[in-house]
Design a protein around this motif. Structure first.
Motif, PDB file in Angstrom:
ATOM      1  N   ASN A   1       0.801  -1.220   0.000  1.00  0.00           N
ATOM      2  CA  ASN A   1       0.000   0.000   0.000  1.00  0.00           C
ATOM      3  C   ASN A   1       0.835   1.272   0.000  1.00  0.00           C
ATOM      4  N   SER A   2       2.144   1.128  -0.030  1.00  0.00           N
ATOM      5  CA  SER A   2       3.005   2.300  -0.022  1.00  0.00           C
ATOM      6  C   SER A   2       3.245   2.772  -1.450  1.00  0.00           C
ATOM      7  N   ASP A   3       2.634   3.891  -1.821  1.00  0.00           N
ATOM      8  CA  ASP A   3       2.813   4.432  -3.167  1.00  0.00           C
ATOM      9  C   ASP A   3       4.268   4.783  -3.428  1.00  0.00           C
ATOM     10  N   GLU A   4       4.929   5.358  -2.420  1.00  0.00           N
ATOM     11  CA  GLU A   4       6.323   5.752  -2.621  1.00  0.00           C
ATOM     12  C   GLU A   4       7.209   4.531  -2.850  1.00  0.00           C
ATOM     13  N   PHE A   5       7.007   3.486  -2.062  1.00  0.00           N
ATOM     14  CA  PHE A   5       7.804   2.275  -2.237  1.00  0.00           C
ATOM     15  C   PHE A   5       7.583   1.677  -3.620  1.00  0.00           C
ATOM     16  N   LEU A   6       6.317   1.569  -4.040  1.00  0.00           N
ATOM     17  CA  LEU A   6       6.026   0.947  -5.330  1.00  0.00           C
ATOM     18  C   LEU A   6       6.563   1.786  -6.489  1.00  0.00           C
ATOM     19  N   ALA A   7       6.465   3.120  -6.372  1.00  0.00           N
ATOM     20  CA  ALA A   7       6.989   3.984  -7.429  1.00  0.00           C
ATOM     21  C   ALA A   7       8.510   3.878  -7.510  1.00  0.00           C
ATOM     22  N   THR A   8       9.155   3.871  -6.340  1.00  0.00           N
ATOM     23  CA  THR A   8      10.614   3.749  -6.322  1.00  0.00           C
ATOM     24  C   THR A   8      11.037   2.384  -6.842  1.00  0.00           C
ATOM     25  N   LEU A   9      10.300   1.364  -6.453  1.00  0.00           N
ATOM     26  CA  LEU A   9      10.620   0.005  -6.899  1.00  0.00           C
ATOM     27  C   LEU A   9      10.541  -0.097  -8.419  1.00  0.00           C
ATOM     28  N   ALA A  10       9.495   0.463  -9.010  1.00  0.00           N
ATOM     29  CA  ALA A  10       9.346   0.416 -10.467  1.00  0.00           C
ATOM     30  C   ALA A  10      10.519   1.114 -11.151  1.00  0.00           C
ATOM     31  N   ARG A  11      10.974   2.217 -10.564  1.00  0.00           N
ATOM     32  CA  ARG A  11      12.082   2.959 -11.163  1.00  0.00           C
ATOM     33  C   ARG A  11      13.395   2.177 -11.056  1.00  0.00           C
TER      34      ARG A  11
END
Length: 247
Positions: A81-91
């Motif tokens: 549920n962490s948007d920041e984690f998922l966005a960073t992970l995708a990058r």
């Protein structure tokens, strides 16, 4: 958290690069062009799968370490549920697939997971560090670790005689040359370029050929920003960091 590793698809080394023709001479392979093209496509895809698998393992390991030392319980819901984690992970997934460095993949994995760490630096500082992790290679990071405290690094590697016997004075380049024990001019060019990169990013400043008074050759030359990056990377005592291989 210990079950997360089970969610990572296994990597099958038997599917890896050029297995069918790897031992053949190039002139023995008929219709080299099309075959080589397919082989290289296969090689790239297989290597990307291998790197992605290694990166995924690194992310799970970092998550498990965070869960073990975090003051608050870290749940799977927190992760997904962490948007920041998922966005960073995708990058960083894209970056991890493109680097040949195992160490850099581990750094990228830890950088993604730091978005979930309540004790991590503020978001803007994390974003700055992530950019640096993406831009810098292993040689940059080692040079930063060395120049954080050259005297401590030389002491830790039984090289104190380098500065103790320097007479009236010497240059930072003498200390660095002793640390690397390497005289290849191509690598020297790489070192100077890497030091320029560090200085340009405000991480360290070391003029290798500047003559200075005794003791000056081993003065710390990392900036506050450089030291903060090393602390964020959390790779152990910088004085114990081993230089990357030349080339």
């Amino acid at each position: 958290m210990t079950d997360l590793a089970d969610l990572i698809p296994p990597h099958d080394p038997s599917e890896d690069t050029l297995a069918a023709v790897g031992g053949m001479a190039l002139d023995a392979i008929p219709i080299l062009g099309p075959l080589a093209g397919r082989a290289l496509d296969h090689a790239l895809a297989a290597r990307e799968r291998e790197r992605r698998h290694e990166f995924d393992i690194g992310v799970v390991s970092a998550l498990q370490q965070l869960a073990e030392r975090s003051d608050t319980a870290l749940t799977l819901a927190d992760v997904v549920n962490s948007d920041e984690f998922l966005a960073t992970l995708a990058r960083v997934q894209r970056e991890a697939a493109e680097t040949a460095s195992h160490t850099k993949r581990r750094r990228l994995a830890r950088a993604a997971v730091s978005a979930l760490d309540p004790s991590a630096p503020p978001r803007a500082e994390r974003a700055d560090f992530l950019r640096l992790i993406i831009e810098l290679e292993d040689l940059h990071i080692w040079l930063l670790a060395f120049f954080a405290d050259p005297r401590a690094w030389l002491d830790a590697h039984d090289l104190a005689h380098v500065y103790e016997n320097s007479g009236l004075g010497s240059s930072p380049g003498v200390a660095l040359e002793a640390a690397l024990n390497y005289h290849d001019m191509t690598f020297s060019v790489s070192i100077e370029a890497a030091l320029d990169d560090l200085e340009g990013r405000g991480l360290a400043s070391a003029q290798l050929r500047t003559f200075m008074a005794q003791g000056g050759m081993v003065q710390p030359r990392a900036s506050a920003r450089g030291l903060a990056l090393l602390q964020y990377l959390d790779e152990g005592n910088p004085a114990e960091a081993e230089p990357p291989p030349a080339g």
